[in-house]
Design an enzyme around this catalytic site. Sequence first.
Site, PDB file in Angstrom:
ATOM      1  N   ASN A 147       0.830  -1.205   0.000  1.00  0.00           N
ATOM      2  CA  ASN A 147       0.000   0.000   0.000  1.00  0.00           C
ATOM      3  C   ASN A 147       0.865   1.255   0.000  1.00  0.00           C
ATOM      4  O   ASN A 147       2.020   1.204   0.428  1.00  0.00           O
ATOM      5  CB  ASN A 147      -0.907  -0.010   1.237  1.00  0.00           C
ATOM      6  CG  ASN A 147      -2.081  -0.942   1.079  1.00  0.00           C
ATOM      7  OD1 ASN A 147      -2.636  -1.056  -0.010  1.00  0.00           O
ATOM      8  ND2 ASN A 147      -2.451  -1.615   2.147  1.00  0.00           N
ATOM      9  N   CYS A 169      -5.583  -7.275  -3.632  1.00  0.00           N
ATOM     10  CA  CYS A 169      -6.136  -7.013  -2.296  1.00  0.00           C
ATOM     11  C   CYS A 169      -7.370  -7.882  -2.135  1.00  0.00           C
ATOM     12  O   CYS A 169      -8.213  -7.949  -3.029  1.00  0.00           O
ATOM     13  CB  CYS A 169      -6.489  -5.534  -2.157  1.00  0.00           C
ATOM     14  SG  CYS A 169      -7.302  -5.101  -0.596  1.00  0.00           S
ATOM     15  N   HIS A 170      -7.493  -8.549  -1.004  1.00  0.00           N
ATOM     16  CA  HIS A 170      -8.588  -9.491  -0.777  1.00  0.00           C
ATOM     17  C   HIS A 170      -9.809  -8.832  -0.135  1.00  0.00           C
ATOM     18  O   HIS A 170     -10.714  -9.523   0.330  1.00  0.00           O
ATOM     19  CB  HIS A 170      -8.089 -10.634   0.127  1.00  0.00           C
ATOM     20  CG  HIS A 170      -8.267 -11.992  -0.487  1.00  0.00           C
ATOM     21  ND1 HIS A 170      -7.838 -12.305  -1.749  1.00  0.00           N
ATOM     22  CD2 HIS A 170      -8.851 -13.119  -0.003  1.00  0.00           C
ATOM     23  CE1 HIS A 170      -8.126 -13.576  -2.014  1.00  0.00           C
ATOM     24  NE2 HIS A 170      -8.748 -14.094  -0.973  1.00  0.00           N
ATOM     25  N   HIS A 199      -9.930  -0.217  -1.667  1.00  0.00           N
ATOM     26  CA  HIS A 199     -10.424   0.151  -0.351  1.00  0.00           C
ATOM     27  C   HIS A 199     -11.647   1.063  -0.408  1.00  0.00           C
ATOM     28  O   HIS A 199     -12.144   1.484   0.635  1.00  0.00           O
ATOM     29  CB  HIS A 199      -9.333   0.799   0.520  1.00  0.00           C
ATOM     30  CG  HIS A 199      -8.260  -0.166   0.901  1.00  0.00           C
ATOM     31  ND1 HIS A 199      -7.128   0.222   1.586  1.00  0.00           N
ATOM     32  CD2 HIS A 199      -8.122  -1.504   0.691  1.00  0.00           C
ATOM     33  CE1 HIS A 199      -6.344  -0.837   1.778  1.00  0.00           C
ATOM     34  NE2 HIS A 199      -6.939  -1.895   1.234  1.00  0.00           N
TER      35      HIS A 199
END
Length: 440
Positions: A147, A169-170, A199
């Site tokens: 990130n 990203c999970h 996100h």
Amino acid sequence: MTRIVFIGAGSVVFTRQLLTDLLRFPDLPELDIVLHDIDAERLEVARGTAEQVSARLGRPARIHAALDRRAALEGADFVVNMVQVGGIAATRIDLELPASFGLRQTIGDTTGIGGVFRGLRTFPVLSAIARDMRELCPDAWFLNYTNPMAMNIWWMSVVAPEIKAVGLCHSVYWTVNDLCELVGVPLEETVYRAAGVNHQAWLYQWEHEGESLYPRLRERIEADPELRRRVRVEMFRRIGYYPTETSEHSSEYLSWFLRDDAQIERFRLEPLVYLGISEDNVREFEDARAALAEGRELELHEEGDAAEYAPQIIHSMLTGTEREIHANVINRGLIANLPEGACVEVPARVTSAGVEPIAVGDIPVQGAAHNRTYLSVAELAIEAARTGDRELVKRALLVDPNAASTLSPERLWELADAMLAAHEGVLPSTLGGRAELVLP
């Protein structure tokens, strides 16, 4: 033999998780796994971890540890990046220095002042990796976990557009997993897709037997006042689509929450929570180091847990197994109402040919409006590093909803100057820092 390089392998617990997921696939050929880190002690723990995982799973692999990045990258087929430039010391600055000015953050690694400065200090390392990959493994896939995801993938497209870079990203998966538990529907029986930015993507499709599950979710929320004390539920109620990151993280993308003590209490937020998470990560490393030294078995996650995306991609490309994931890639006609050339998160097919993003057209207009705010922050940070304009760093913070809702422009300027001084050793040379920045 397929060569997989882990950059930042000293993130030992995450390295263990990725290797466990990878080596649990029974139909992979023997792999050449190369671990790289600049910290010799952490690298040695990573090597010991990899050897134990390989032995316990009964999956032979050629495992090497390399302090020299160029030696590690030579001939790579996949480069998995998980570096954290500056480690926990830099994280403390990202969170504690703004807090001393009255600016509250929860995680601070993706957006806001913490995210901007984490991005700025990561760009020189990404540029150096890109330079080495051009020379040593130009056809390799760059699979990024570091990130701030959107800034880092966007930066890679600026300095090395020819490299096949994908951010992983999970958060979409785990969001849907948790929502399915909430409404009592098995995840494997659902169809779901999300799109937006990392996100802050929006779950635009979530169905069971052809019917949307959103009405069930609304019923659960209306029946439980405590659910309405979660940031993501509030966002869903106001925006109409569920966001794909935790409440703690989601609160940083908006002006609604962290500026106000009453909102923090109402939505049960904990400013600076990432400091505790970071300290836990240090303890986990120390535990792993001790376990290896004493000959004890490391803890491996359950086999039924969802595999991380990098192992899935590698497996699909090597075996031809097709699957769908969510990926962070450059917007080339993928989301019509977000800026072309920015980094977006979309569904993607994974085949033997690689990762193929799926164009989704327009996403919900109200979701896109919030996404564009974050992408503006990211764009200003990238342009600041590229041009060396320190004023653009400050203007990026002025666009950030949480920062601008809390501090006046004058105080933001003062805080930015303090952050630039505190991070000088790892910031790009273009911004007056001491980290060499390689530009094309």
